[in-house]
Structures are given as C-alpha cells and as structure tokens.
Design an enzyme around this catalytic site. Structure first.
Site: not given
Length: 256
Positions: A60, A139, A152, A154-156
């Site tokens: 992706v 999340s 994690y 920060a990404s969500k």
C-alpha cells in the site's frame, strides 16, 4: 427482519490476510459480496480463489502497485463499490527512543497507505459515477495517546484527519467516508505488541493482557468480528446518512 445483502457489491480490503482485515472479509463474504483480499503477504499479483473471492499482492506504500491492482480487479470483476483500508503495522518503543526508520515505516503503511489507496479508488469511483463507501480502520489510538506507541498513535491521528477531509470533499459525489476506531483487538499484531511492550516495561505478556482487560468497561478485549460488524453496517444502506465519522468499537474504553 432486516438483513444486509452485499451480493451486488465489489469490495477491496487491504491488510486482509489476517487480523481485522480478514475478519471483515469473512463477514462480507457471508453477506454475499465479491471480496478482493489485498495484502503484501500474498505472493501472486492476482489470484482467483472462488467466484466471490480473490487474493491480490499489494504494497500500500507503492502507488504504481495500487493502480495496477485496482485496474486488474475492476477488469476481472466490477468497479469497486466499497474500500476498506485495514492495512496497518506497529512498532513499540518509548517516544524518546523511537528509531527514525520505525517512524517512517509505520507512517508509510498506516497513513500514506490509507491516503494512496483511497485516492486511487476514489478517482475510479468518481470517474464511473459510483456512490461508493470508503471505510478506514483507524484506532482509539487516533484519539488518545498510549505509552510506547508514539508513531502508531501519530499515524492513526493522521488517518482520522484524512477521513474527515475526504468525507467533506467526496460527499457531493455520493461517496461516504467513515472510520472505525477499534480498541484492543485480539490479533497477531496485538499479541506481538504485548511481548514487545512487556520487555520495554519489565512485565510479562500475561500482565499486559490483564492490564488491557482491566481498562475495558465491558470486561473483555475485542475480536475481529466485533469490528467487522460495524464495517458491514457502514458498507450497507443502513448508514446512508453518515459520513466523516470515527466510530469507537472499544467496549467502552474510549467514549468520544
């Protein structure tokens, strides 16, 4: 009795070889959808498993792979009606110790991957006049902070922000964009996180598990099926007046 029938729908699910993605795929197949499971772990570029099921190799983070996969899928089946962005990874470390390559890798899969796949599929939907659905698996870490999961989280947070923007921009095209915010879900990734987190905090994986359960008002962690039920609702006509939402599936652990 109300039943959800997706027999006329083509669905693309990323990160679908295991965990939440596989749980969603299993339920969508039960609802009659044509389901393409996309995952970097699949070896073949495109493999027909049955009349209603296909496997796609997909990284992706690579736009050219996404475009090729979408073109291949739509040429064989019908245009994509529902996209579920479920591909995601995590690493564990305290914020001051996060390695730069771990930061970049998690952001690339979780945030950039959602952006790239959504962009390619949304363009196809708008070009063909499809009133589609995009469902992003975010999340509760997109609403809160959790120790040892800075990259994690920060990404969500990024996934939720992008969900809201796409919802605004695509509403006039009839494309609904929503996110699901799972809590603690029993997946291979979560089990690995308990091992890594236990080492960082001087605990055992079992202690981490007990800590997880103690934080959930319903008294248990989630199974992929709990998340899949909400994804099915978002893919169905029952959610026709919803877009830009971030729905918690956390057993009451997160309530905003």
């Amino acid at each position: 009795m109300i039943s959800i029938d997706l027999s006329q729908k083509t669905v693309l699910i990323t990160g679908a070889k295991s965990g939440i993605g596989k749980g969603i795929a299993d339920l969508f197949l039960e609802a009659g959808a044509r389901v393409a499971l996309a995952d970097v772990a699949f070896k073949e570029d495109f493999k027909i498993v049955s009349e209603k099921l296909a496997h796609l190799h997909l990284d992706v983070t690579r736009k050219e792979e996404i475009e090729k996969a979408v073109d291949t899928l739509t040429a064989f089946w019908e245009p994509i009606d529902v996209l579920v962005n479920s591909a995601g990874i995590s690493t564990m470390d305290f914020a001051i110790d996060i390695k730069e390559n771990d930061w970049d890798r998690v952001m690339a899969v979780n945030a950039k991957g959602t952006y790239l796949v959504s962009q390619v599929v949304a363009r196809q939907m708008t070009d063909r006049g499809i009133s589609g659905r995009i469902i992003n698996i975010a999340s509760q870490a997109g609403k809160n902070g959790y120790r040892c999961m800075g990259n994690y989280c920060a990404s969500k947070h990024a996934v939720l922000g992008f969900t809201k923007v796409m919802a605004i921009e695509l509403a006039a095209k009839g494309i609904l964009v929503n996110a699901i915010c799972p809590g603690i879900v029993e997946t291979p990734m979560k089990k690995r996180e308990r091992v890594d987190g236990a080492k960082l905090r001087g605990l055992t994986p079992e202690q981490i598990y007990q800590e997880d359960c103690s934080q959930v008002p319903l008294g248990r962690t989630a199974q992929p099926a709990d998340v899949a039920n909400v994804a099915l609702f978002l893919a169905s006509p029952l959610s026709a007046y919803m877009t830009g939402q971030a729905i918690n599936v956390t057993g009451g652990m997160t309530m905003h």
